[in-house]
Scaffold this active site. Structure first.
Site, PDB file in Angstrom:
ATOM      1  N   LYS A 113     -16.176  11.912   5.021  1.00 43.21           N
ATOM      2  CA  LYS A 113     -16.360  10.733   4.180  1.00 43.21           C
ATOM      3  C   LYS A 113     -17.842  10.464   3.871  1.00 43.21           C
ATOM      4  CE  LYS A 113     -11.967   8.522   4.967  1.00 43.21           C
ATOM      5  NZ  LYS A 113     -11.336   9.479   5.897  1.00 43.21           N
TER       6      LYS A 113
HETATM    7  C1  LIG Z   1     -10.142  10.131   5.693  1.00 42.13           C
HETATM    8  C2  LIG Z   1      -9.819  11.385   6.427  1.00 42.13           C
HETATM    9  C3  LIG Z   1      -8.784  12.270   6.005  1.00 42.13           C
HETATM   10  C4  LIG Z   1      -7.895  11.945   4.819  1.00 42.13           C
HETATM   11  O1  LIG Z   1      -8.560  12.028   3.593  1.00 42.13           O
HETATM   12  P1  LIG Z   1      -7.944  11.392   2.254  1.00 42.13           P
HETATM   13  O2  LIG Z   1      -9.018  11.483   1.266  1.00 42.13           O
HETATM   14  O3  LIG Z   1      -7.573   9.977   2.612  1.00 42.13           O
HETATM   15  O4  LIG Z   1      -6.729  12.203   1.905  1.00 42.13           O
HETATM   16  C5  LIG Z   1      -8.595  13.451   6.704  1.00 42.13           C
HETATM   17  N1  LIG Z   1      -9.342  13.751   7.791  1.00 42.13           N
HETATM   18  C6  LIG Z   1     -10.335  12.948   8.225  1.00 42.13           C
HETATM   19  C7  LIG Z   1     -11.099  13.336   9.436  1.00 42.13           C
HETATM   20  C8  LIG Z   1     -10.610  11.730   7.571  1.00 42.13           C
HETATM   21  O5  LIG Z   1     -11.585  10.917   8.025  1.00 42.13           O
END
Ligand SMILES: *Cc1c(COP(=O)(O)O)cnc(C)c1O
Length: 471
Positions: A113
């Site tokens: 993120k």
């Molecule tokens: C947020 C997250 C996801 C999911 O991603 P999306 O964009 O919501 O599909 C998967 N793995 C980790 C470690 C995350 O922090």
């Protein structure tokens, strides 16, 4: 470039207008009117660019209301080796013949993120300064989103973050990451309750329109188009690293929750990047896997949402999914509203199994899916450690498992690494009996002084706290 709402609202907006907004006024999600097309000559030019310059090239196709020199400077300031650990920013590592991991988790909070949120922090600061405005970001987190937002916004002018989290329910590492921040513009609020209580508070505060306007409340949730756009860049960067020329197809597997990450892959594919397959990997919360297998999208109730060992994928509905379905039904906003407003509102599900559009998900848009369990994650973590001397986190393990089920000989499969194992140490210890290595900058963070207030699960208490800290 203009942006429209998936639900057919007549307004068209520019990038900087939707940057600070959440949903469109009709409850839809913003998408560009068209996907800019990238031809082979452009791909050839982009292949050798450093990441920040590649980001600038892609972003400038979608952003025409920030002067090019400013956008270039924002990209250069965001994607540095200092922040992301390497010059490649998202280095690719081959595990076995044709199976790769793309490292997206070497930013400040060790999850992917950061790739989008770090850019968002710089875009917010730029745009707020230009408008002479301020923004108070209110959020709810059970881990990754909140910490990525705080590390992106810390010290930024014009922005304050008020982040609620369920008291005592995050991992000690995640708590320490967030609560050790001493920046005056970052406010950690531990709520006596569970994650749903935090989300309810955010909703209640946002629904108080008078309060929202007076205190300029905003969000940074995953439906923000700028976040999705930032993620498009690493599909191109991964593609260039996995191939020697631009005529070769590549597939990607994406550990998925709210469908933001894989939706960025869909956008890259729509732009003409030669992606063969996009594999949506889920855990036991298999809303998306069910859709791609059966054509039925059935959101889950809170009681049917499992707490798993890949918790950032524990979703009951996928908030970005509407964007893909809009393309799937040929951008027919009436049909989209029927599915997401009428059908979902009435029955909690919609069914495209008999609709010819459903066949297109695989045939035309390249989507496949897979699902894994706790036992699969443990097995995958062990196998990857044993055969390739590589530690992976439980979310990446979900991805690798689904990827192996969808391999095509001769087509590289890139699995997106969405977090580092240290963030989810308990599951790694369960699989291997040993603690994952911890990057130096995080040594001893649990012992640092913590900056957090405790509040009851009460929107009024949170409002009072925000009001008190807004001058
Ligand atoms: C947020 C997250 C996801 C999911 O991603 P999306 O964009 O919501 O599909 C998967 N793995 C980790 C470690 C995350 O922090």
């Amino acid at each position: 470039m203009n942006y429209l709402s998936t639900r057919g609202h007549a307004d068209r907006k520019r990038f900087c207008e939707i940057l600070l907004e959440g949903l469109a006024p009709d409850g839809g999600l913003y998408l560009p009117e068209t996907y800019p097309q990238v031809d082979t000559a452009t791909l050839a030019k982009w292949r050798t660019l450093p990441y920040a310059e590649l980001a600038f090239e892609i972003l400038s196709l979608y952003i025409d209301d920030i002067p090019a020199a400013d956008l270039k400077a924002i990209c250069a300031k965001t994607y540095t080796a200092e922040v992301f650990g390497t010059d490649e920013i998202v280095p690719l590592r081959e595990l076995e013949d044709g199976v790769y991991l793309e490292a997206l988790s070497n930013g400040p909070t060790l999850a992917f993120k950061d790739m989008a949120m770090q850019l968002l922090g710089n875009l917010f600061e730029y745009e707020l300064a230009r408008r002479g405005a301020e923004l108070n970001i209110l959020g709810a987190t059970s881990g990754d989103t909140g910490s990525a937002a705080e590390y992106a916004m810390r010290g930024k002018k014009g922005v304050r973050v008020f982040m609620t989290s369920p008291d005592g329910r995050m991992s000690p590492f995640q708590q320490a990451q967030m609560f050790s921040l001493q920046d005056a513009n970052i406010h950690n609020i531990a709520i006596t309750g569970v994650f749903d209580d935090c989300q309810d508070i955010v909703k209640a505060v946002s629904n108080d329109l008078g309060f929202k306007r007076k205190y300029r409340i905003g969000t940074v949730n995953s439906i923000n188009w700028a976040r999705l756009l930032a993620q498009v860049v690493y599909y191109f960067a991964g593609y260039f690293q996995a191939t020697a020329s631009n005529d070769k197809p590549v597939s990607f597997t994406v550990p998925s929750g709210n469908f933001g990450n894989v939706c960025a892959g869909h956008v890259a594919r729509m732009m003409g990047l030669p992606i063969q397959t996009l594999v949506v990997a889920t855990n036991e919360n298999d809303v998306l896997d069910e859709f791609f297998r059966t054509g039925v999208y059935r959101v889950r109730a809170a009681v049917d949402t499992h707490e798993t060992s890949s918790p950032s994928m524990d979703i009951s509905k996928a908030s970005n999914f509407e964007r893909f379905v809009f393309d799937l039904v040929g951008r027919d906003a009436d049909r989209l509203r029927q599915l997401f407003v009428d059908d979902l509102g009435l029955t909690g599900s919609f069914d495209l199994s008999a609709d010819p559009a459903f066949q297109l998900a695989a045939e035309r848009f390249g989507f496949r899916s897979g699902r894994s369990t706790h036992a699969d994650r443990l097995a995958m973590i062990r196998d990857t450690e044993k055969r390739f001397a590589t530690l992976i986190d439980p979310h990446t393990a979900d991805g690798l498992k689904a990827a192996r089920e969808q391999l095509t000989p001769g087509v590289p499969m890139v699995v997106l690494e969405t977090a580092l194992p240290i963030k989810f140490a308990a599951t790694v210890v369960e699989a291997l009996g040993e603690e994952p290595a911890r990057p130096k900058k995080f040594e001893g963070i649990e012992a640092l002084p913590k900056r957090v207030v405790q509040l009851p699960a009460d929107a009024e208490a949170v409002k009072a706290y925000i009001a008190q800290h807004c001058d």
